[in-house]
Each structure stands twice: as structure tokens, then as C-alpha cells.
Scaffold this motif. Structure first.
Motif, PDB file in Angstrom:
ATOM      1  N   HIS A   1     -13.491   3.941   7.682  1.00 57.33           N
ATOM      2  CA  HIS A   1     -13.701   3.689   6.205  1.00 57.33           C
ATOM      3  C   HIS A   1     -13.366   4.921   5.392  1.00 57.33           C
ATOM      4  O   HIS A   1     -12.841   4.772   4.528  1.00 57.33           O
ATOM      5  CB  HIS A   1     -14.925   2.721   5.955  1.00 57.33           C
TER       6      HIS A   1
ATOM      7  N   ARG B   1     -10.254   6.081   3.824  1.00 55.66           N
ATOM      8  CA  ARG B   1      -9.525   5.487   2.907  1.00 55.66           C
ATOM      9  C   ARG B   1      -9.408   6.163   1.565  1.00 55.66           C
ATOM     10  O   ARG B   1      -8.179   6.185   1.158  1.00 55.66           O
ATOM     11  CB  ARG B   1      -9.895   3.997   2.822  1.00 55.66           C
TER      12      ARG B   1
ATOM     13  N   THR C   1      -5.904   7.371  -0.004  1.00 50.05           N
ATOM     14  CA  THR C   1      -5.484   6.901  -1.302  1.00 50.05           C
ATOM     15  C   THR C   1      -5.069   7.925  -2.141  1.00 50.05           C
ATOM     16  O   THR C   1      -3.866   7.904  -2.742  1.00 50.05           O
ATOM     17  CB  THR C   1      -6.614   6.177  -2.025  1.00 50.05           C
TER      18      THR C   1
ATOM     19  N   ARG D   1      -1.697   9.769  -0.549  1.00 49.77           N
ATOM     20  CA  ARG D   1      -0.582   8.920  -1.025  1.00 49.77           C
ATOM     21  C   ARG D   1      -0.046   8.898  -2.418  1.00 49.77           C
ATOM     22  O   ARG D   1       1.118   8.917  -2.862  1.00 49.77           O
ATOM     23  CB  ARG D   1      -0.503   7.462  -0.493  1.00 49.77           C
TER      24      ARG D   1
ATOM     25  N   THR E   1      -2.356   4.726   6.924  1.00 50.88           N
ATOM     26  CA  THR E   1      -3.111   3.541   6.121  1.00 50.88           C
ATOM     27  C   THR E   1      -2.812   2.227   7.014  1.00 50.88           C
ATOM     28  O   THR E   1      -3.807   1.579   7.160  1.00 50.88           O
ATOM     29  CB  THR E   1      -2.250   3.466   4.766  1.00 50.88           C
TER      30      THR E   1
ATOM     31  N   GLN F   1     -15.081 -12.287  10.239  1.00 51.76           N
ATOM     32  CA  GLN F   1     -14.965 -12.030   8.754  1.00 51.76           C
ATOM     33  C   GLN F   1     -13.898 -12.275   8.234  1.00 51.76           C
ATOM     34  O   GLN F   1     -13.639 -11.530   7.071  1.00 51.76           O
ATOM     35  CB  GLN F   1     -16.093 -10.834   8.383  1.00 51.76           C
TER      36      GLN F   1
ATOM     37  N   ASN G   1     -12.067   0.642  -1.781  1.00 48.62           N
ATOM     38  CA  ASN G   1     -11.702   0.772  -0.372  1.00 48.62           C
ATOM     39  C   ASN G   1     -12.725   0.151   0.476  1.00 48.62           C
ATOM     40  O   ASN G   1     -12.772   0.598   1.616  1.00 48.62           O
ATOM     41  CB  ASN G   1     -11.597   2.354  -0.499  1.00 48.62           C
ATOM     42  N   LEU G   2     -13.689  -0.707  -0.219  1.00 48.94           N
ATOM     43  CA  LEU G   2     -14.781  -1.069   0.737  1.00 48.94           C
ATOM     44  C   LEU G   2     -14.228  -2.322   1.324  1.00 48.94           C
ATOM     45  O   LEU G   2     -14.142  -3.367   0.551  1.00 48.94           O
ATOM     46  CB  LEU G   2     -16.095  -1.115   0.020  1.00 48.94           C
ATOM     47  N   ASP G   3     -14.690  -2.742   2.497  1.00 48.09           N
ATOM     48  CA  ASP G   3     -14.425  -4.038   3.114  1.00 48.09           C
ATOM     49  C   ASP G   3     -15.633  -4.625   2.814  1.00 48.09           C
ATOM     50  O   ASP G   3     -16.804  -4.312   3.336  1.00 48.09           O
ATOM     51  CB  ASP G   3     -14.116  -3.907   4.514  1.00 48.09           C
ATOM     52  N   GLN G   4     -15.684  -6.014   2.095  1.00 49.79           N
ATOM     53  CA  GLN G   4     -16.880  -6.610   2.003  1.00 49.79           C
ATOM     54  C   GLN G   4     -16.948  -7.732   3.176  1.00 49.79           C
ATOM     55  O   GLN G   4     -15.861  -8.192   3.710  1.00 49.79           O
ATOM     56  CB  GLN G   4     -16.684  -7.406   0.593  1.00 49.79           C
ATOM     57  N   LYS G   5     -18.343  -8.172   3.580  1.00 49.60           N
ATOM     58  CA  LYS G   5     -18.417  -9.461   4.029  1.00 49.60           C
ATOM     59  C   LYS G   5     -17.802 -10.551   3.490  1.00 49.60           C
ATOM     60  O   LYS G   5     -17.487 -10.437   2.153  1.00 49.60           O
ATOM     61  CB  LYS G   5     -19.884  -9.746   4.383  1.00 49.60           C
ATOM     62  N   GLU G   6     -17.039 -11.281   4.396  1.00 52.35           N
ATOM     63  CA  GLU G   6     -16.196 -12.398   3.709  1.00 52.35           C
ATOM     64  C   GLU G   6     -16.847 -13.308   2.584  1.00 52.35           C
ATOM     65  O   GLU G   6     -16.158 -13.294   1.741  1.00 52.35           O
ATOM     66  CB  GLU G   6     -15.685 -13.407   4.857  1.00 52.35           C
ATOM     67  N   GLU G   7     -18.122 -13.530   2.784  1.00 48.24           N
ATOM     68  CA  GLU G   7     -18.634 -14.531   1.652  1.00 48.24           C
ATOM     69  C   GLU G   7     -18.813 -13.764   0.343  1.00 48.24           C
ATOM     70  O   GLU G   7     -18.478 -14.279  -0.748  1.00 48.24           O
ATOM     71  CB  GLU G   7     -20.153 -15.145   2.127  1.00 48.24           C
TER      72      GLU G   7
ATOM     73  N   ARG H   1     -16.692 -11.355  -0.447  1.00 50.75           N
ATOM     74  CA  ARG H   1     -15.721 -11.024  -0.914  1.00 50.75           C
ATOM     75  C   ARG H   1     -14.944 -12.250  -1.861  1.00 50.75           C
ATOM     76  O   ARG H   1     -14.304 -12.350  -2.763  1.00 50.75           O
ATOM     77  CB  ARG H   1     -14.578 -10.971   0.169  1.00 50.75           C
TER      78      ARG H   1
ATOM     79  N   GLU I   1     -13.814 -12.317  -5.340  1.00 54.75           N
ATOM     80  CA  GLU I   1     -12.562 -12.801  -5.837  1.00 54.75           C
ATOM     81  C   GLU I   1     -12.504 -14.013  -6.674  1.00 54.75           C
ATOM     82  O   GLU I   1     -11.795 -14.108  -7.732  1.00 54.75           O
ATOM     83  CB  GLU I   1     -11.972 -13.416  -4.524  1.00 54.75           C
TER      84      GLU I   1
ATOM     85  N   ILE J   1      -7.015  -3.094  -2.366  1.00 56.70           N
ATOM     86  CA  ILE J   1      -7.656  -2.235  -1.620  1.00 56.70           C
ATOM     87  C   ILE J   1      -6.861  -0.801  -2.048  1.00 56.70           C
ATOM     88  O   ILE J   1      -5.759  -0.804  -2.060  1.00 56.70           O
ATOM     89  CB  ILE J   1      -7.452  -2.608  -0.125  1.00 56.70           C
ATOM     90  N   LYS J   2      -7.775   0.001  -2.556  1.00 61.73           N
ATOM     91  CA  LYS J   2      -6.826   1.195  -3.148  1.00 61.73           C
ATOM     92  C   LYS J   2      -5.872   1.904  -2.104  1.00 61.73           C
ATOM     93  O   LYS J   2      -5.068   2.397  -2.404  1.00 61.73           O
ATOM     94  CB  LYS J   2      -8.079   2.361  -3.693  1.00 61.73           C
ATOM     95  N   ALA J   3      -6.515   2.045  -0.950  1.00 62.06           N
ATOM     96  CA  ALA J   3      -5.822   2.610   0.295  1.00 62.06           C
ATOM     97  C   ALA J   3      -4.319   1.975   0.380  1.00 62.06           C
ATOM     98  O   ALA J   3      -3.481   2.577   0.945  1.00 62.06           O
ATOM     99  CB  ALA J   3      -6.504   2.731   1.534  1.00 62.06           C
ATOM    100  N   GLU J   4      -4.102   0.699   0.161  1.00 61.90           N
ATOM    101  CA  GLU J   4      -3.039  -0.258   0.531  1.00 61.90           C
ATOM    102  C   GLU J   4      -2.030   0.010  -0.476  1.00 61.90           C
ATOM    103  O   GLU J   4      -0.958  -0.421  -0.335  1.00 61.90           O
ATOM    104  CB  GLU J   4      -3.406  -1.568   0.590  1.00 61.90           C
TER     105      GLU J   4
END
Lengths: 522, 132
Positions: free
Chosen positions: A277, A280, A284, A287, A320, A336, B95-101, B103, B107, B115-118
């Protein structure tokens, strides 16, 4: 064993006593007659000899029956265990000599018998023990076999072909955290929420055995028992099947608890995810600035410098993708990752994925050729996930294509009416020995570990993602001749027939674990 | 105001709430080059203050922020009790992955989730242009 020694010395003493007793007795009689009665010595001798002979015969009859008893009991136990028409189990209490030894041996015979398929009967009657042991067991064989099973530390279950639990031992009720009175008679799926790491669940396996086999065993690793959605236990599971026994217990299932070891592995995945994590934010930024350089300096740079810039860009992109892969695997593991399947045009996903990879392919001197079949129907797909799958497959193709410079991507409708994508390279290929495990976690083509980097998570993730789409993924390869990775997606129409789609499309969870769905209910 | 919006689509006002200065610099640069009017804030509370002014067309909202985190801010901004309702589109950039619920909830409330890195700054610009 001690019991055997005890038996030997008992036997020795008995035989010694039985042979000495008549001799001593006849001498005693002779002395007594000779001493107290004034009778002729010959008559005295004859009397004592007569007494000696009669005593000797009596003693040997008694002794023989005592000595024979254990052998008879054992013979009876063997016949009983092999179902040779002997209906009752021997009562080992009848043995006056070596009772403990015989008892032990009888148990062993039952134990051996129950581990072969011949006498499920024995096991069946005995595994009901957990259920019934509170009421006093009336017949002895029940007691004996029940004792064995309940003293076995391995949790065991006997289930029928429709997955109704017939028997369970005490270790099982402790393991599953269920009262023993609540086990027997329940459907396995009602009692336990099991999740399997591959396509084949206990349920699908049992169903296929009923049609195809007489005797079979199957082992699963890393099976999970869930409670309230959380992982409660992790274990290896062994199921044995034997057909056609009258008691209705068709499958015996053993659980080998590995919760500690497997939980440790899971923690490692979580830790890696946490660490990754942190990559990232710097990614960012890198890139971002590479892009600024490319935009504002690119036109002024000579060809060599532009090539360097491309290499930086490609490497940052690759990193990435790697980070994305790892984080997604962690999410798959933790259940998840939810996919939204929408109506998508596959060629457009393919070409956008290939555009993203073009630079990387160019840097490595490879070309990617895309051919799309005609009249492809729209597919039900989660765009980002399919993108990720293609990304992984082409990335592998680039890594393993060796000196060849071509990678082909094809989409078409296959003979099953599904939309299929083939990603083919002409490189080093995959050794046959590693093919079966290719889609498992951390598994990598062992020969190439040194030359080619990678996490061993890419294909595992691809499989989880494609499976969640309702599709399949597989590979064909010959060592030295490259490999073709293929996956299928369902046409959207077909998918939406199966499920009603909400505003967000069809939501699917991608998880590495497949629940033991019931084929029989719902 | 109508006139402003019709004459120049790219003069849209963007509030970028982002505590990582290198990233906010990059975004501000790319967005300004694309013709947007960009305000950068590096702190949650200050971000909320600006956002509440209802002066922005688009809010780029990071989740890990000092003082107030992005998720809490999103709930505050999109709460039904806020009058007038927020007119800005809120795009989560994290850049933080959230737990699905979590997220899913985020949303639902937000108008976008990146996702900033993407994505590169240029890709962010083209995403915002498509957003209209």
C-alpha cells in the motif's frame, strides 16, 4: 506390549501349574496311603497313579478351554469384522487369560476393518456413538467401536449420499463447536458453512462419486469453516467413499485442523498488502512527473533519451500493476472484492488493455497482434477486472516469450457459444510438471524462477476474477513452443437470463474460496 | 453565472483536498494547464470549510487527511441536512483500499472513485472532462 508379557507369563504359570498339580497330588496320595494305611505298596502306587491320571485329564481339559478361549474370541472378532455371517461381537470379558490383551486386539481388528471398505457396517454402527453415548449402550460391539472412534483425536463424520450426517465422533463436535446432540440427522450444509479453495467442493465431489465410483478418496487442502461470515477454522479434509453399504453412510470425512498454520499465511498476505500500500503514493508521484517530463521535454529529447524515458514510464506502470495485483489478491483472500458485471464490448476492452501495454511490449521489442471475431456479442464483464486479466496474461507472454517477438490476442465465439479470448506467445513454454498447479497461489514455473521475476499471484488472481464472471481460464502449452492462455466470458444476454441485474449491473464476489453450495436446495 | 458556464467549460472551479503536496502540485499543474481554476487545500477541516462555500464545480477529495478524514467529510457534505444541497461533484481520489462495504457506501455518496496510483494527471484531466 505389557499385556502381551502378562499374557505370556499367565500362560506359562497356568501350564506349569496344570502339569505339576497332578504329579504333586499323586505323590501326596501315595505318601498318605503308604503312611497311614497298611496297604500293599503296589495297590498304593496304582491308586496314586489313578488319582494322578484322572486329575491330569481334568486339569488339562480345564486348562485347554481356558487357553483356547482367547483364540476363539479373536477368531470370532475377525469373522464378525469381516461379516462372515457372525452376527454378534465376542464378549472379551469371557477371557480369563489375557483379558486385556484380547480386548486390545479385538479393538485393533475392528479398527483395521473400519479402515478398509469391506466393513463400513462396523464403522457405521460405531460412529453413531457420539449421538447415543449418553444413553447407556446396551450391546457390546457398539460400545467397543464407539470407544475407538470417540478416542480418536481426528474429527470424523459419516454422511449419506444426500449429505445428511449419520454419525460423528466427539472430536468432531469439539472441532466444529457444535453440541453432539445437534449433529446427527442434519444436512451437512445446514450445519457447516464450508469454503473450498478450488472448483471442486465436497458437494460436487460426492455427487460425482455416486455415479462413477465404487471406492474413492479425495483430499482438499486449506478448506475453511466459516461462522457468521468469519473464518472459524482452516483445515485439510479427507473424504472416503464406498458404495452400496446398507447403513446409508456413504462418505466418511476426516478433518485435519491446520488453523494456526494457515492463519499465519493469511497474516503474511495481509502484511504484504499493508506494506505494498505504501508504494502507491511514491508511485503516483513518479508516474506524474514522468508524464510531465514526457509532455514538456519529450519533443526536445534525442531518440536515446526518449527511449530512456519510455523505460522509466514502463517500469513505473509495471510496478503499479504489480501493486494492484497484490492488493487485489489480498481482497480476494478476504472476500472483499466485488465485481460489477455490465454489458461490455469485449474488443474495446481488449484494445484499451493492449494500448496500455503497447509501450511495454515495444520496449521489449515485442509486437501484439489483436484479431477480433465477427459478430461478437456483448459480454457481461467488470471492465477493470477483465482489463487486469488481459494485462496479466500479456505481461506473462512478454516475460516468457524468450527470443520470439510476436504475441497474438484473439477473441471469438467458441463451440460452447461463449466468448473466448486466446493470448498466445511463441516462447519458452511451460513444463508439463508445473501445468496442474499453474493457477495456484505463489506457484511459478520453477525453471524460470531465476531468469524471470514475478509474484506467482497473477494467474491465481486471473482465475479468481474469471471464475467470478462465470467463465473459465486454462492453458495449453508445449515446452519450447510457447503457450496459449484462454479464458471465456458469458454473453451478456445469457448472463442476464440467469440473474436479474440491478442498477449497478450484476454484482459478483471474487473470492479464492468457493462455498459448498447445495445442489439440492434453493 | 450562467454565462460563465456556457462560455468556457474549462473555467470550472476545482477544489483539490490533498495532503500529499507532490501529488497536489501535479494535479494543480495538469488541471490548470487544461484550463481549470484550481484551489488546493492540504487539510481536512480547511477543506470542509472551502467545500461548504458551495463555490466549486468539482471537489477532488482524498481520504487520508489531517484533522477530518475524507469519508467523514463526504458524509457531512452530502448530508440531507445541508442546505442548500452541495452542487459540487465529489470525486474521491485515494490510494487506500477500503473494505468493500465502506467502499460501496462511499461510491454511493460520491460522484466518482479513483485510485491515484492507477491514473496519471493527464488521465485525471480526461476523466474530469468526460464527467462534463
Amino acid at each position: 506390549m505389557d499385556y502381551q508379557q502378562k499374557y505370556s507369563s499367565q500362560l506359562y504359570r497356568t501350564i506349569l501349574a496344570s502339569s505339576l498339580f497332578p504329579v504333586v497330588l499323586s505323590f501326596g496320595v501315595w505318601f498318605a496311603i503308604d503312611f497311614f494305611l497298611e496297604i500293599d505298596t503296589v495297590i498304593a502306587l496304582a491308586t496314586s497313579a489313578g488319582v494322578g491320571i484322572i486329575t491330569s485329564i481334568t486339569v488339562s481339559v480345564i486348562t485347554t478351554s481356558k487357553i483356547r478361549k482367547p483364540t476363539n474370541l479373536l477368531a470370532q472378532a475377525v469373522s464378525y469384522a469381516s461379516n462372515n455371517g457372525v452376527a454378534t461381537a465376542p464378549n472379551t470379558e469371557q477371557a480369563m487369560l489375557g483379558r486385556e490383551l484380547i480386548h486390545g486386539l479385538t479393538l485393533q481388528i475392528y479398527n483395521l476393518a473400519s479402515s478398509s471398505h469391506v466393513t463400513d457396517d462396523i464403522v457405521d454402527r460405531s460412529v453413531g456413538y457420539a449421538e447415543e453415548h449418553t444413553s447407556s449402550p446396551t450391546n457390546n460391539e457398539h460400545d467397543v467401536a464407539g470407544t475407538i472412534l470417540n478416542n480418536t483425536p481426528t474429527p470424523l463424520l459419516g454422511i449419506s449420499s444426500d449429505l445428511t450426517i449419520q454419525n460423528a465422533n466427539i472430536a468432531f463436535s469439539k472441532f466444529a463447536g457444535v453440541e453432539s446432540s445437534e449433529i446427527v440427522g442434519k444436512n451437512l450444509n445446514d450445519l457447516l458453512e464450508l469454503a473450498f479453495p478450488g472448483d471442486e467442493t465436497l458437494e460436487s465431489w460426492t455427487a460425482s462419486q455416486l455415479d462413477n465410483s465404487v471406492v474413492a478418496t479425495k483430499t482438499w487442502e486449506r478448506v475453511r469453516l466459516l461462522k457468521d461470515g468469519e473464518v472459524f477454522k482452516q483445515f485439510d479434509l479427507v473424504a472416503g467413499y464406498s458404495s452400496g453399504n446398507s447403513t446409508g453412510t456413504d462418505f466418511i470425512i476426516s478433518f485435519f485442523d491446520r488453523t494456526d498454520a494457515y492463519t499465519q499465511d493469511d497474516r503474511e498476505v495481509s502484511f504484504v498488502a499493508l506494506a505494498v500500500h505504501e508504494l502507491r503514493t511514491p508511485l503516483t508521484i513518479m508516474r506524474g512527473y514522468i508524464e510531465v517530463f514526457e509532455d514538456e521535454l519529450g519533443p526536445t529529447l534525442n531518440a536515446e533519451m526518449q527511449d530512456f524515458l519510455s523505460k522509466m514510464q514502463v517500469s513505473a506502470q509495471q510496478l503499479t500493476a504489480f501493486v494492484g495485483n497484490i492488493l487485489n489478491v489480498a481482497r480476494v483472500e478476504e472476500d472483499q472484492l466485488a465485481l460489477k458485471l455490465r454489458k461490455e464490448n469485449l474488443p474495446s476492452i481488449l484494445s484499451s488493455a493492449i494500448t496500455d501495454l503497447q509501450l511495454r511490449a515495444n520496449v521489449h521489442g515485442k509486437t501484439i497482434e489483436l484479431t477480433n471475431g465477427e459478430n461478437l456479442p456483448d459480454v457481461g464483464a467488470d471492465r477493470i477486472s477483465v482489463h487486469e486479466v488481459i494485462n496479466n496474461l500479456i505481461d506473462n507472454a512478454i516475460k516468457y516469450s524468450g527470443n520470439s517477438d510476436k504475441i497474438t490476442v484473439k477473441s471469438f465465439i467458441n463451440s460452447d457459444g461463449l466468448v473466448q479470448v486466446d493470448v498466445q506467445d511463441y516462447g519458452i513454454g511451460i513444463p508439463a510438471s508445473v501445468m496442474p498447479n499453474l493457477f495456484q497461489k505463489y506457484h511459478r514455473s520453477h525453471k524460470s524462477k531465476v531468469q524471470v521475476g514475478g509474484t506467482g499471484l497473477g494467474l491465481y488472481l486471473c482465475k479468481a476474477l474469471i471464475t467470478a464472471h462465470g467463465g473459465n481460464i486454462w492453458v495449453r502449452s508445449k515446452e519450447g513452443e510457447g503457450a496459449i492462455f484462454s479464458f471465456t466470458l458469458l454473453p451478456y444476454e445469457q448472463l442476464s437470463d440467469q440473474e436479474t441485474s440491478g442498477e449497478d449491473g450484476i454484482i459478483r464476489g471474487a473470492h479464492g474460496w468457493i462455498k459448498n453450495h447445495s445442489l439440492y436446495r434453493n | 453565472m450562467d454565462e460563465q458556464q456556457t462560455t468556457a467549460q474549462n473555467s470550472k472551479k476545482i477544489l483539490c483536498i490533498e495532503d500529499e503536496r507532490f501529488i497536489s502540485d501535479l494535479y494543480a499543474r495538469a488541471l490548470t494547464n487544461a484550463g481549470y481554476d484550481v484551489t488546493v487545500v492540504n487539510d481536512g477541516e480547511l477543506g470542509l470549510h472551502h467545500a461548504s462555500s458551495n463555490n466549486f464545480d468539482i471537489i477532488l477529495l482524498d481520504i487520508m487527511l489531517p484533522t477530518i478524514n475524507g469519508v467523514d467529510m463526504l458524509y457531512k457534505l452530502k448530508s440531507e441536512h445541508v442546505t442548500p444541497a452541495l452542487r459540487s461533484k465529489v470525486i474521491i481520489t485515494t490510494n487506500l483500499d477500503q473494505k468493500e462495504e465502506i467502499r460501496k457506501q462511499v461510491e454511493e455518496l460520491a460522484d466518482g472513485y479513483l485510485i491515484k496510483a492507477e491514473i496519471t494527471p493527464k488521465q485525471l484531466v480526461s476523466y474530469l472532462q468526460q464527467l462534463g
